[in-house]
Design a protein around this motif. Sequence first.
Motif, PDB file in Angstrom:
ATOM      1  N   HIS A 180       0.820  -1.210   0.000  1.00 60.79           N
ATOM      2  CA  HIS A 180       0.000   0.000   0.000  1.00 60.79           C
ATOM      3  C   HIS A 180       0.854   1.260   0.000  1.00 60.79           C
ATOM      4  CE1 HIS A 180      -3.926  -1.943   1.773  1.00 60.79           C
ATOM      5  NE2 HIS A 180      -3.792  -2.132   0.475  1.00 60.79           N
ATOM      6  N   ILE A 181       1.891   1.261   0.816  1.00 66.55           N
ATOM      7  CA  ILE A 181       2.770   2.435   0.872  1.00 66.55           C
ATOM      8  C   ILE A 181       3.399   2.693  -0.494  1.00 66.55           C
ATOM      9  CG2 ILE A 181       4.917   3.346   1.851  1.00 66.55           C
ATOM     10  CD1 ILE A 181       4.208   1.798   4.439  1.00 66.55           C
ATOM     11  N   ASN A 182       3.851   1.631  -1.124  1.00 68.87           N
ATOM     12  CA  ASN A 182       4.478   1.755  -2.440  1.00 68.87           C
ATOM     13  C   ASN A 182       3.489   2.282  -3.472  1.00 68.87           C
ATOM     14  OD1 ASN A 182       6.907   1.115  -4.163  1.00 68.87           O
ATOM     15  ND2 ASN A 182       5.383  -0.160  -5.209  1.00 68.87           N
ATOM     16  N   ALA A 183       2.251   1.760  -3.440  1.00 67.71           N
ATOM     17  CA  ALA A 183       1.234   2.175  -4.412  1.00 67.71           C
ATOM     18  C   ALA A 183       0.769   3.601  -4.153  1.00 67.71           C
ATOM     19  CB  ALA A 183       0.047   1.220  -4.360  1.00 67.71           C
ATOM     20  N   ARG A 184       0.586   3.942  -2.892  1.00 71.06           N
ATOM     21  CA  ARG A 184       0.116   5.283  -2.518  1.00 71.06           C
ATOM     22  C   ARG A 184       1.093   6.349  -2.993  1.00 71.06           C
ATOM     23  NH1 ARG A 184      -3.317   6.593   1.975  1.00 71.06           N
ATOM     24  NH2 ARG A 184      -3.151   8.788   2.613  1.00 71.06           N
ATOM     25  N   ASN A 185       2.370   5.988  -3.001  1.00 70.58           N
ATOM     26  CA  ASN A 185       3.424   6.943  -3.372  1.00 70.58           C
ATOM     27  C   ASN A 185       4.065   6.609  -4.717  1.00 70.58           C
ATOM     28  OD1 ASN A 185       3.581   8.650  -0.798  1.00 70.58           O
ATOM     29  ND2 ASN A 185       3.688   6.562   0.000  1.00 70.58           N
ATOM     30  N   CYS A 186       3.314   5.872  -5.543  1.00 66.49           N
ATOM     31  CA  CYS A 186       3.693   5.604  -6.937  1.00 66.49           C
ATOM     32  C   CYS A 186       5.100   5.034  -7.093  1.00 66.49           C
ATOM     33  CB  CYS A 186       3.538   6.865  -7.777  1.00 66.49           C
ATOM     34  SG  CYS A 186       1.834   7.449  -7.876  1.00 66.49           S
ATOM     35  N   GLY A 187       5.396   3.999  -6.324  1.00 69.18           N
ATOM     36  CA  GLY A 187       6.662   3.298  -6.473  1.00 69.18           C
ATOM     37  C   GLY A 187       7.775   3.811  -5.597  1.00 69.18           C
ATOM     38  N   ALA A 188       7.440   4.224  -4.380  1.00 66.36           N
ATOM     39  CA  ALA A 188       8.434   4.854  -3.498  1.00 66.36           C
ATOM     40  C   ALA A 188       9.377   3.867  -2.826  1.00 66.36           C
ATOM     41  CB  ALA A 188       7.707   5.667  -2.416  1.00 66.36           C
TER      42      ALA A 188
END
Length: 287
Positions: A180-188
């Motif tokens: 979720h964190i990665n998706a929310r921040n577009c690949g962070a």
Amino acid sequence: MIKFGPAGNSEDFYNKGYKRTIEAPAYLKSMGLDLFEYSFGQGVSLKEETANAIREQAELNEIEISVHAPYYINFASEEEIKANNSFMYVTKSLEALKQLGGKRCVFHTGTIGKAEYTKAVDLAYSRLEKLAEIIIENGFDDCYICPETMGKRSQIGDVDDIIKFAKIAPFFVPAIDFGHINARNCGALDTKDDYRKILDKLLVNLDFYKVDEMHVHFSKIEYTQAGERRHLTFEDNVYGPRFEPLAELLVEYKLNPYIVCESAGTQSIDAQKMKSIYKQYMNDTLQ
């Protein structure tokens, strides 16, 4: 001790001839896994007889059970009736969790709707304070209540939000969904440093036991500019995130979270892969 397992029953579970969740603990033990997350995503409708049977098999096979409360919980709703229903959904989930013999309940905090983001977070915070009181009144404070990081920008649940909520009560423990964190921040999330920043922020702001025993969700997730679109499998090489950097840091920091895989259909296979990756890093440090 760190533990791994799937959310729900995977395609492999059914392909091997298993049919009912009561059989999940034996299946997971045969795969060398430790956890099973039972989802009440569409509502809590588990018969006591079934819950007792699952609990018996989980204890027999040494499988820990967690539950996921209904997806439509919204503690940021401006409608009191929806907020009151959200209290009920959590308590009903906790009643079922107790019947299943588990100790962890994961839930989504809510959506921002038409409100300004900070106001929605503040409203959710005040409702979660009330939830903590309800939990104590009903004797559920021996369980971990786990607010989850969310994958869409329209949802409450970045890392800072979850840290704030986790401070409300001793039994509030963060549910950190790295997909979720990665998706929310577009690949962070890509490098060890990307993950390290999150773990360091958690460790600076929360009691150590809340980070050591945090609830983790992990899967690769397709995303758009708005955030999460759909869950993928570990075969994906486009969206990520990768588990390897996190596994290496969990060994380095000596953390022992519960890690639940939410891959799309391959969750038990991918949970097994994560456990293998983690064990390899652990073995490397011992050599």
